[in-house]
Design a protein around this motif. Structure first.
Motif, PDB file in Angstrom:
ATOM      1  N   SER A  31       0.796  -1.240   0.000  1.00  0.00           N
ATOM      2  CA  SER A  31       0.000   0.000   0.000  1.00  0.00           C
ATOM      3  C   SER A  31       0.819   1.275   0.000  1.00  0.00           C
ATOM      4  N   TYR A  32       2.121   1.165   0.175  1.00  0.00           N
ATOM      5  CA  TYR A  32       2.982   2.340   0.274  1.00  0.00           C
ATOM      6  C   TYR A  32       4.108   2.274  -0.751  1.00  0.00           C
ATOM      7  N   TRP A  33       4.363   3.417  -1.396  1.00  0.00           N
ATOM      8  CA  TRP A  33       5.523   3.514  -2.273  1.00  0.00           C
ATOM      9  C   TRP A  33       6.814   3.368  -1.461  1.00  0.00           C
ATOM     10  N   ILE A  34       7.861   2.872  -2.098  1.00  0.00           N
ATOM     11  CA  ILE A  34       9.197   2.836  -1.497  1.00  0.00           C
ATOM     12  C   ILE A  34      10.176   3.486  -2.470  1.00  0.00           C
ATOM     13  N   GLY A  35      10.968   4.406  -1.947  1.00  0.00           N
ATOM     14  CA  GLY A  35      11.942   5.105  -2.769  1.00  0.00           C
ATOM     15  C   GLY A  35      13.364   4.711  -2.432  1.00  0.00           C
ATOM     16  N   TRP A  36      14.278   5.048  -3.343  1.00  0.00           N
ATOM     17  CA  TRP A  36      15.705   4.820  -3.129  1.00  0.00           C
ATOM     18  C   TRP A  36      16.449   6.150  -3.250  1.00  0.00           C
ATOM     19  N   THR A  58       6.724   2.148 -11.372  1.00  0.00           N
ATOM     20  CA  THR A  58       8.049   2.631 -10.994  1.00  0.00           C
ATOM     21  C   THR A  58       8.335   3.944 -11.713  1.00  0.00           C
ATOM     22  N   ARG A  59       8.891   4.897 -10.993  1.00  0.00           N
ATOM     23  CA  ARG A  59       9.303   6.172 -11.566  1.00  0.00           C
ATOM     24  C   ARG A  59      10.785   6.378 -11.254  1.00  0.00           C
ATOM     25  N   THR A  69      17.945  -0.594 -11.809  1.00  0.00           N
ATOM     26  CA  THR A  69      16.591  -1.132 -11.912  1.00  0.00           C
ATOM     27  C   THR A  69      16.015  -1.263 -10.510  1.00  0.00           C
ATOM     28  N   ILE A  70      14.831  -0.720 -10.340  1.00  0.00           N
ATOM     29  CA  ILE A  70      14.104  -0.837  -9.075  1.00  0.00           C
ATOM     30  C   ILE A  70      12.985  -1.849  -9.260  1.00  0.00           C
ATOM     31  N   SER A  71      12.863  -2.752  -8.313  1.00  0.00           N
ATOM     32  CA  SER A  71      11.821  -3.769  -8.394  1.00  0.00           C
ATOM     33  C   SER A  71      11.320  -4.092  -6.998  1.00  0.00           C
TER      34      SER A  71
ATOM     35  N   SER B  93       4.490  17.808  -7.990  1.00  0.00           N
ATOM     36  CA  SER B  93       4.280  17.393  -9.383  1.00  0.00           C
ATOM     37  C   SER B  93       4.919  16.037  -9.651  1.00  0.00           C
ATOM     38  N   THR B  94       5.603  15.904 -10.781  1.00  0.00           N
ATOM     39  CA  THR B  94       6.123  14.602 -11.171  1.00  0.00           C
ATOM     40  C   THR B  94       7.515  14.374 -10.597  1.00  0.00           C
ATOM     41  N   PRO B  95       7.863  13.119 -10.333  1.00  0.00           N
ATOM     42  CA  PRO B  95       9.233  12.815  -9.897  1.00  0.00           C
ATOM     43  C   PRO B  95      10.235  13.228 -10.974  1.00  0.00           C
TER      44      PRO B  95
END
Lengths: 122, 108
Positions: A31-36, A58-59, A69-71, B93-95
């Motif tokens: 349910s939550y995004w995870i960033g690096w 993924t952004r 690569t984020i996965s 806004s956007t990343p």
């Protein structure tokens, strides 16, 4: 307790591949995004990218697109950051982090992993 | 991408001093701004979000203000445990949700 636990320090040679991990616990992982976030030695924080484990949306930052690569594997509540061919310039501390708001990436990071140090040297 | 700048890049202050750090975005970010504190060898810690909202557990001597492109972090009375590096981050806004370059606060 909500926490993100990252894999241990890595020492690699240029050209080698690597996958580091970030395991979430104490909350609904999907349910939550995870960033690096990258932090090169003695330098500031750089936002690399973010993933929504629920559907793997993924952004990437343009600076890191194509370089990493984020996965995520939601079955084991773990997000990953991987390289196919490391360079010396990838030497850095890498943090995973999670925003407090369900389903949206548009927020600060309130939960951080402890960091994984990656050293790339011949 | 939205670019973030911070000033000063470093400062020296004494315990009890009032400290102000400025963060500027390359375009308006509608208060979508966070402030973090990082001590050596530690992960960043969220202090404020939405420009002025104090994260739970953060002392009230920390405050944030601003609008549009310009934001400030103020420490009303610097304590020994506040010597650290401070980063702003925009999440508008956007990343990518870019960080500022950091401001190191050390002991005068």
């Amino acid at each position: 307790e909500v926490q993100l636990v990252q894999s241990g320090a890595e020492v690699k040679k240029p050209g080698e591949s690597l996958k580091i991990s970030c395991k979430g616990s104490g909350y609904s992982f999907t349910s939550y995004w995870i960033g690096w976030v990258r932090q090169m030695p003695g330098k500031g924080l750089e936002w690399m990218g973010i993933i929504y484990p629920g559907d793997s949306d993924t952004r990437y930052s343009p600076s890191f697109q194509g370089q990493v690569t984020i996965s995520a594997d939601k079955s084991i509540s773990t997000a990953y950051l991987q390289w196919s061919s490391l360079k010396a310039s990838d030497t850095a501390m890498y943090y995973c982090a999670r925003p407090p708001t369900v389903t949206t990436p548009w927020d600060a990071f309130d939960i951080w992993g402890q960091g994984t140090m990656v050293t790339v040297s011949s | 991408d939205i670019q973030m700048t911070q000033s000063p890049s470093s400062l020296s202050a004494s315990v009890g001093d009032r400290v102000t750090i400025t963060c500027r975005a390359s375009q308006g970010i509608s208060n979508s701004l966070a402030w973090y504190q990082q001590k050596p060898g530690k992960a960043p810690k969220l202090l404020l979000y939405a420009a002025s909202r104090l994260e739970s557990g953060v002392p009230s001597r920390f405050s944030g203000s601003g609008s549009g492109t310009d934001y400030t972090l103020t420490i009303s009375s610097l304590q020994p445990e506040d010597f650290a590096t401070y980063y702003c981050q925009q999440y508008y806004s956007t990343p990518p949700f870019t960080f500022g370059p950091g401001t190191k606060v050390d002991i005068k």
